[in-house]
Design an enzyme around this catalytic site. Sequence first.
Site, mmCIF file in Angstrom:
data_model
loop_
_atom_site.group_PDB
_atom_site.id
_atom_site.type_symbol
_atom_site.label_atom_id
_atom_site.label_comp_id
_atom_site.label_asym_id
_atom_site.label_seq_id
_atom_site.Cartn_x
_atom_site.Cartn_y
_atom_site.Cartn_z
ATOM 1 N N ASN A 127 -155.635 13.538 -51.991
ATOM 2 C CA ASN A 127 -155.107 12.863 -53.658
ATOM 3 C C ASN A 127 -156.107 13.004 -54.667
ATOM 4 O O ASN A 127 -155.672 12.879 -56.227
ATOM 5 C CB ASN A 127 -155.930 11.785 -53.169
ATOM 6 C CG ASN A 127 -157.200 11.350 -53.913
ATOM 7 O OD1 ASN A 127 -157.851 12.406 -53.102
ATOM 8 N ND2 ASN A 127 -157.525 10.595 -53.972
ATOM 9 N N GLY A 147 -152.546 -1.277 -43.380
ATOM 10 C CA GLY A 147 -151.447 -0.019 -44.281
ATOM 11 C C GLY A 147 -152.329 1.338 -43.783
ATOM 12 O O GLY A 147 -152.960 1.419 -42.401
ATOM 13 N N ALA A 148 -151.115 2.038 -43.506
ATOM 14 C CA ALA A 148 -151.258 3.442 -42.876
ATOM 15 C C ALA A 148 -150.502 4.386 -43.761
ATOM 16 O O ALA A 148 -150.258 5.854 -42.707
ATOM 17 C CB ALA A 148 -149.608 2.962 -41.108
ATOM 18 N N GLY A 149 -150.750 4.343 -44.697
ATOM 19 C CA GLY A 149 -149.419 5.942 -45.302
ATOM 20 C C GLY A 149 -151.238 6.485 -45.225
ATOM 21 O O GLY A 149 -152.584 6.505 -45.155
ATOM 22 N N GLY A 150 -151.309 7.957 -46.934
ATOM 23 C CA GLY A 150 -152.256 8.044 -47.650
ATOM 24 C C GLY A 150 -153.715 7.207 -47.399
ATOM 25 O O GLY A 150 -154.888 7.859 -46.420
ATOM 26 N N ALA A 151 -153.969 6.426 -48.281
ATOM 27 C CA ALA A 151 -155.044 5.689 -48.427
ATOM 28 C C ALA A 151 -155.067 5.461 -47.553
ATOM 29 O O ALA A 151 -156.968 4.550 -47.469
ATOM 30 C CB ALA A 151 -154.408 4.980 -49.764
ATOM 31 N N ASP A 208 -159.988 9.737 -51.024
ATOM 32 C CA ASP A 208 -159.681 8.406 -50.716
ATOM 33 C C ASP A 208 -160.328 6.965 -49.981
ATOM 34 O O ASP A 208 -161.788 5.904 -50.403
ATOM 35 C CB ASP A 208 -158.489 7.605 -50.811
ATOM 36 C CG ASP A 208 -157.928 7.713 -52.537
ATOM 37 O OD1 ASP A 208 -157.843 6.888 -52.899
ATOM 38 O OD2 ASP A 208 -156.130 7.756 -51.791
ATOM 39 N N GLY A 263 -159.962 -3.278 -56.877
ATOM 40 C CA GLY A 263 -160.121 -1.779 -56.321
ATOM 41 C C GLY A 263 -160.765 -0.868 -57.061
ATOM 42 O O GLY A 263 -160.387 0.363 -56.908
ATOM 43 N N LYS A 296 -148.487 10.995 -51.987
ATOM 44 C CA LYS A 296 -149.850 11.227 -51.613
ATOM 45 C C LYS A 296 -149.579 12.144 -50.145
ATOM 46 O O LYS A 296 -150.877 13.489 -49.620
ATOM 47 C CB LYS A 296 -150.917 10.568 -50.520
ATOM 48 C CG LYS A 296 -151.608 10.080 -52.021
ATOM 49 C CD LYS A 296 -152.575 9.124 -51.637
ATOM 50 C CE LYS A 296 -152.938 8.027 -53.629
ATOM 51 N NZ LYS A 296 -154.039 6.920 -52.955
#
Length: 267
Positions: free
Chosen positions: A97, A137-141, A113, A249, A76
């Site tokens: 995404n 979390g700290a990624g794309g999503a 997302d 999810g 992503k």
Amino acid sequence: MLASITGNTKILGVIADPVSQARTPAMANRLLDERGRLGDFVMLPMQVSAEDFPAFITGLRALKNFGGAVVSMPHKAVAAHLADELTPNARLVGAVNVIRRNGDGRLIGTMLDGEGFVAGLAGAGYSVKDAHILLVGAGGAASAIAFALAKHGCASLCIQNRTPDRVSALSERVRHAYPQLEVTTAIHETSHYDIAINATSLGMKPNDELPIANPLIRHCDLVAECVIAPEMTPLLQEASGQGKVIHTGVPMLAAQMHLMLAFMGAE
């Protein structure tokens, strides 16, 4: 279905590594079938490694019957740098995404997302407005969800991740965009969260550690997942065992599906 696939069919994809767990192709093709558009478009899984992803994206520009693709982990953030143009939301989040191919071969990227996650919660009867939220979390999503939570009026946001630098960078970006929001990266003994969200990939593999520590789950009212397969992750099983409300999810993906197909031109 097979009879409806012709030389005029536009190919849509789900790009991920791994991709075997993806529910998106089945959901998308079912929607296309219900709309009478299966055959005009068909969605296929596309397993592409991180190493091969840039070259694969270059090839998609040349594939004239490629309509677009859902971009999943781990691509992503990189997709945002490889796309020719980003929507304002994708620029803000710094990740993509969904991509679509224009007639001239240019690839346009967006990020759904965050809105999908909030809409999935709302569809289950839960609001993020005025809620105190823990986001792991700290990624794309995770980035997309952080901005969406802020946009929809959460009271406070605590962001946690295994990589401190990424947490710090995301926190600063959210504070800059929403200066009125209380954004923290520290958990205290007295901390309590209305909603806790796992926006990492932890839970996809059987031996993954819990993304939210067992004792911390006791301080959360609702525990939500972004992992889709398995639907009942170890985190949700543990939270359910502690009597917490859980949220899988799947609603996040289902809420996005119409938006994803529309962005790729498969209305």
